[in-house]
Design an enzyme around this catalytic site. Structure first.
Site, PDB file in Angstrom:
ATOM      1  N   TYR A 168     -29.718  13.101  62.305  1.00 46.25           N
ATOM      2  CA  TYR A 168     -30.215  11.810  61.803  1.00 46.25           C
ATOM      3  C   TYR A 168     -31.738  11.748  61.913  1.00 46.25           C
ATOM      4  O   TYR A 168     -32.422  11.225  61.027  1.00 46.25           O
ATOM      5  CB  TYR A 168     -29.577  10.648  62.586  1.00 46.25           C
ATOM      6  CG  TYR A 168     -29.894   9.309  61.960  1.00 46.25           C
ATOM      7  CD1 TYR A 168     -29.086   8.798  60.964  1.00 46.25           C
ATOM      8  CD2 TYR A 168     -31.023   8.596  62.335  1.00 46.25           C
ATOM      9  CE1 TYR A 168     -29.384   7.599  60.349  1.00 46.25           C
ATOM     10  CE2 TYR A 168     -31.337   7.392  61.726  1.00 46.25           C
ATOM     11  CZ  TYR A 168     -30.512   6.883  60.737  1.00 46.25           C
ATOM     12  OH  TYR A 168     -30.822   5.707  60.129  1.00 46.25           O
TER      13      TYR A 168
ATOM     14  N   PHE B  71     -45.356   3.952  32.850  1.00 42.31           N
ATOM     15  CA  PHE B  71     -44.030   4.546  32.914  1.00 42.31           C
ATOM     16  C   PHE B  71     -43.068   3.432  33.327  1.00 42.31           C
ATOM     17  O   PHE B  71     -43.422   2.550  34.124  1.00 42.31           O
ATOM     18  CB  PHE B  71     -43.938   5.746  33.862  1.00 42.31           C
ATOM     19  CG  PHE B  71     -42.558   6.341  33.808  1.00 42.31           C
ATOM     20  CD1 PHE B  71     -42.147   7.029  32.685  1.00 42.31           C
ATOM     21  CD2 PHE B  71     -41.634   6.126  34.815  1.00 42.31           C
ATOM     22  CE1 PHE B  71     -40.838   7.501  32.561  1.00 42.31           C
ATOM     23  CE2 PHE B  71     -40.322   6.598  34.713  1.00 42.31           C
ATOM     24  CZ  PHE B  71     -39.927   7.295  33.579  1.00 42.31           C
ATOM     25  N   THR B  72     -41.841   3.485  32.820  1.00 45.00           N
ATOM     26  CA  THR B  72     -40.889   2.377  32.958  1.00 45.00           C
ATOM     27  C   THR B  72     -40.727   1.902  34.404  1.00 45.00           C
ATOM     28  O   THR B  72     -41.000   0.741  34.723  1.00 45.00           O
ATOM     29  CB  THR B  72     -39.523   2.794  32.376  1.00 45.00           C
ATOM     30  OG1 THR B  72     -39.134   4.026  32.987  1.00 45.00           O
ATOM     31  CG2 THR B  72     -39.599   2.983  30.876  1.00 45.00           C
TER      32      THR B  72
ATOM     33  N   ASP C 296     -49.260   9.871  40.118  1.00 43.78           N
ATOM     34  CA  ASP C 296     -47.838  10.113  39.844  1.00 43.78           C
ATOM     35  C   ASP C 296     -47.734  11.596  39.520  1.00 43.78           C
ATOM     36  O   ASP C 296     -48.046  12.038  38.413  1.00 43.78           O
ATOM     37  CB  ASP C 296     -47.357   9.242  38.682  1.00 43.78           C
ATOM     38  CG  ASP C 296     -45.880   9.481  38.383  1.00 43.78           C
ATOM     39  OD1 ASP C 296     -45.352  10.549  38.776  1.00 43.78           O
ATOM     40  OD2 ASP C 296     -45.248   8.614  37.743  1.00 43.78           O
TER      41      ASP C 296
ATOM     42  N   LYS D  79     -38.090  16.614  38.892  1.00 44.29           N
ATOM     43  CA  LYS D  79     -38.647  17.252  37.690  1.00 44.29           C
ATOM     44  C   LYS D  79     -39.284  18.590  38.100  1.00 44.29           C
ATOM     45  O   LYS D  79     -38.582  19.547  38.388  1.00 44.29           O
ATOM     46  CB  LYS D  79     -39.677  16.327  37.035  1.00 44.29           C
ATOM     47  CG  LYS D  79     -39.055  15.173  36.252  1.00 44.29           C
ATOM     48  CD  LYS D  79     -38.681  14.009  37.089  1.00 44.29           C
ATOM     49  CE  LYS D  79     -38.406  12.757  36.318  1.00 44.29           C
ATOM     50  NZ  LYS D  79     -37.893  11.680  37.155  1.00 44.29           N
TER      51      LYS D  79
ATOM     52  N   ARG E  41     -37.606   6.676  23.358  1.00 46.60           N
ATOM     53  CA  ARG E  41     -38.813   6.303  24.103  1.00 46.60           C
ATOM     54  C   ARG E  41     -39.689   5.476  23.167  1.00 46.60           C
ATOM     55  O   ARG E  41     -40.679   5.949  22.624  1.00 46.60           O
ATOM     56  CB  ARG E  41     -39.587   7.540  24.592  1.00 46.60           C
ATOM     57  CG  ARG E  41     -38.865   8.339  25.662  1.00 46.60           C
ATOM     58  CD  ARG E  41     -39.097   7.886  27.095  1.00 46.60           C
ATOM     59  NE  ARG E  41     -38.259   6.835  27.574  1.00 46.60           N
ATOM     60  CZ  ARG E  41     -37.918   6.667  28.860  1.00 46.60           C
ATOM     61  NH1 ARG E  41     -38.318   7.521  29.770  1.00 46.60           N
ATOM     62  NH2 ARG E  41     -37.206   5.650  29.245  1.00 46.60           N
TER      63      ARG E  41
ATOM     64  N   PHE F 144     -33.262  -0.045  28.540  1.00 50.14           N
ATOM     65  CA  PHE F 144     -32.868   1.149  27.787  1.00 50.14           C
ATOM     66  C   PHE F 144     -31.672   1.865  28.413  1.00 50.14           C
ATOM     67  O   PHE F 144     -30.920   2.539  27.728  1.00 50.14           O
ATOM     68  CB  PHE F 144     -34.046   2.123  27.659  1.00 50.14           C
ATOM     69  CG  PHE F 144     -34.666   2.542  28.963  1.00 50.14           C
ATOM     70  CD1 PHE F 144     -35.608   1.750  29.584  1.00 50.14           C
ATOM     71  CD2 PHE F 144     -34.283   3.715  29.582  1.00 50.14           C
ATOM     72  CE1 PHE F 144     -36.166   2.118  30.797  1.00 50.14           C
ATOM     73  CE2 PHE F 144     -34.833   4.101  30.792  1.00 50.14           C
ATOM     74  CZ  PHE F 144     -35.779   3.290  31.408  1.00 50.14           C
TER      75      PHE F 144
HETATM   76  O1  PLI Z   1     -36.307   8.942  38.305  1.00 52.05           O
HETATM   77  P1  PLI Z   1     -37.091   8.842  39.593  1.00 52.05           P
HETATM   78  O2  PLI Z   1     -36.862   7.583  40.295  1.00 52.05           O
HETATM   79  O3  PLI Z   1     -36.926  10.026  40.468  1.00 52.05           O
HETATM   80  O4  PLI Z   1     -38.645   8.900  39.182  1.00 52.05           O
HETATM   81  C1  PLI Z   1     -39.245   7.898  38.439  1.00 52.05           C
HETATM   82  C2  PLI Z   1     -40.343   8.493  37.592  1.00 52.05           C
HETATM   83  C3  PLI Z   1     -41.639   8.261  37.956  1.00 52.05           C
HETATM   84  N1  PLI Z   1     -42.657   8.776  37.206  1.00 52.05           N
HETATM   85  C4  PLI Z   1     -42.443   9.523  36.105  1.00 52.05           C
HETATM   86  C5  PLI Z   1     -43.607  10.043  35.338  1.00 52.05           C
HETATM   87  C6  PLI Z   1     -41.156   9.794  35.695  1.00 52.05           C
HETATM   88  O5  PLI Z   1     -40.975  10.548  34.626  1.00 52.05           O
HETATM   89  C7  PLI Z   1     -40.056   9.256  36.446  1.00 52.05           C
HETATM   90  C8  PLI Z   1     -38.721   9.420  36.032  1.00 52.05           C
HETATM   91  N2  PLI Z   1     -38.457   9.923  34.834  1.00 52.05           N
HETATM   92  C9  PLI Z   1     -37.281  10.048  34.252  1.00 52.05           C
HETATM   93  C10 PLI Z   1     -36.001   9.626  34.860  1.00 52.05           C
HETATM   94  C11 PLI Z   1     -37.277  10.655  32.944  1.00 52.05           C
HETATM   95  O6  PLI Z   1     -36.199  10.851  32.373  1.00 52.05           O
HETATM   96  O7  PLI Z   1     -38.373  10.970  32.464  1.00 52.05           O
END
Ligand code: PLI
Length: 487
Positions: A102, A154-155, A245, A288, A412, A478
């Site tokens: 933990y 970004f969303t 970011d 990513k 998008r 979306f």
């Molecule tokens: O999906 P998260 O919560 O791990 O990360 C959010 C996020 C933050 N910044 C940027 C630039 C992103 O591209 C992002 C998430 N992007 C997604 C889910 C995408 O499909 O692009």
């Protein structure tokens, strides 16, 4: 700019086709040398092929929203590059080394060391994914009435800024909003726009500048080191933080290596560290660049912000040495970060995206130029000029591509942009369909199938009608909105 856009595209093309991007004066006599993936396949996941009738039914059940399709009904899944990477044998081996204590897991300390070594940030707070870090950061730094300038929204990032009482202001260069503009660094900040905001609101109402590398909503477009240095100088003068970011920082570094003067002989690893050194802290979706299926973090240089974040993470995510992750997830992330900054990996990753983009261009499909780092962004306004933005051309196009071949893409455009605080729709200039390429997952033959399917839809584009929205969720619409075809 040292390197005009067109030249930059030619350079990328040469790189993709195996010529040295630098010593290519005598291209006529060079025999083609194709790139190939720096890995081989050890295990495969079988895909389901579907019939047009099956896809029609699945799409209707999903309310014409590709997010609501079941993955089983998808042939090639380009919805996102987030959490969809294939992990390496080393990452899988690392999963077996998970220390699921933990508190004080050894995997946390390994991850902390890798973040310090590779990115150079001092303090690490793990989170379950990127938006977990955005939530904590926004709550710590933003006060109601604050302004957060950034290089395109970004969303999830903007939503957390708004939920904390802030207002996002776009300070990306105008070229980023033009899909056909070939500027090599469309992620750059327009410093004059930023200065205007500082003058209007005062530096004390700007808690930080939100800077994405490889700007997602602009089509995976990079920011240059030169621009980052200028931004650093300006923000230093006004005492404003720069928060990075860094979700796709290594892809951004690849483009700097290919396009920015003085960086051709620097490794991606070196460039990544230089980018990070020009900022004060970062939020990361490790799903990513960092090649894991789940994970993220907040990393900062400022002890006070770290201390506050370490307090807050226990409320929203988990103890500060796991932040909502299993020990094995942190281990896979630590190894994935190291693999992500390998030059051969990144050249093959972006090379595959460029391969698909060039095929689309050859078929006449209108896409965002230059080709970005993590996917191909098709210009739906140009693809379906007879469908007005309020009838959701990008949403429509994503549905049509799925119907044609079972390839799943993502809107998008106006749906993703959502509504302003006063309830009005945002109408973004860019109305795009993202064909996002998961890392190390699909082959070149898959890329051919994707381009051919898009070309077939392009051939019958004049017969395609738009959609109307019949269900709209309050946040991040979306993901769950539903549509019906217009008669
Ligand atoms: O999906 P998260 O919560 O791990 O990360 C959010 C996020 C933050 N910044 C940027 C630039 C992103 O591209 C992002 C998430 N992007 C997604 C889910 C995408 O499909 O692009």
């Amino acid at each position: 700019m040292n390197c005009p856009g067109l030249q930059a595209r030619v350079q990328d093309k040469n790189f993709n086709r195996g010529f040295s991007p630098i010593n290519n004066n005598n291209m006529k006599h060079v025999i083609k040398r194709s790139w190939a993936e720096p890995y081989k396949i050890k295990m495969v996941e079988l895909l389901k092929m579907t019939s047009p009738q099956h896809r029609k039914k699945a799409l209707q059940q999903a309310g014409f929203n590709t997010f609501l399709l079941r993955s089983e009904d998808v042939y090639i899944d380009l919805l996102t590059d987030s959490g969809t990477s294939a992990m390496s044998d080393r990452q899988w081996a690392g999963m077996m080394l998970g220390d699921e204590a933990y508190a004080g897991s050894r995997n946390f300390y390994h991850l902390e060391k890798v973040v310090q070594d590779v990115y150079g940030y001092k303090y690490l707070v793990p989170t379950h994914q990127g938006r977990g870090a955005e939530n904590i950061l926004s709550k710590i730094l933003i006060k109601p009435g604050d302004i957060i300038p950034g290089n395109m929204y970004f969303t999830t990032t903007r939503l957390h800024q708004e939920l904390a009482g802030g207002k996002f202001e776009d300070i990306i260069i105008d070229e980023a909003h033009d899909p056909e503009n070939e500027h090599p660094f469309k992620g750059n900040v327009d410093l004059a726009k930023l200065e205007k905001l500082i003058k209007k609101y005062g530096a004390n109402r700007i808690p930080y500048i939100s800077i994405a590398t490889s700007v997602n909503m602009a089509g995976g477009q990079p920011i240059s080191i030169k621009n980052l240095k200028e931004l650093r100088a300006l923000t230093k003068k006004h005492g404003i933080r720069v928060i990075h970011d860094m979700t796709r920082v290594a892809e951004n570094a690849h483009f700097i290596q290919q396009r920015e003067k003085g960086y051709q002989n620097k490794s991606i690893k070196t460039i990544v560290k230089e980018i990070c050194s020009l900022t004060d802290g970062a939020t990361m979706s490790a799903k990513k660049d960092a090649l894991v299926n789940i994970g993220g973090f907040l990393a900062v240089n400022d002890w006070d912000v770290f201390e506050e974040a370490r307090n807050m993470v226990v409320v929203y995510e988990g103890l500060h040495t796991y932040g909502g992750l299993a020990g094995r997830d942190m281990e896979a992330m630590a190894i994935g970060i190291m693999e992500s900054v390998d030059d051969d990996h990144m050249h093959a990753r972006v090379g595959q995206v460029i391969y698909l983009g060039e095929k689309m261009i050859d078929y006449g499909v209108p896409i965002v130029r230059p080709i970005g780092g993590h996917g191909i962004f098709v210009d739906a306004k140009k693809f379906l000029p007879h469908i007005p933005q309020y009838e959701f051309p990008a949403q429509t196009l994503a549905a049509e591509v799925y119907l044609d071949s079972g390839v799943r893409t993502m809107e998008r455009g106006v749906v993703s942009a959502g509504r302003k605080a006063n309830g009005e729709n945002y109408y973004p200039k860019l109305e795009l369909v993202r064909f996002t390429i998961p890392r190390r997952v699909y082959t070149q033959a898959h890329m051919d199938v994707i381009a051919e399917s898009t070309a077939r839809v392009y051939e019958r584009r004049n017969k395609i009608r738009g959609l109307k929205m019949v269900y709209e969720p309050k946040y991040l619409r979306f993901f769950q909105a539903r549509f019906e075809p217009l008669k």
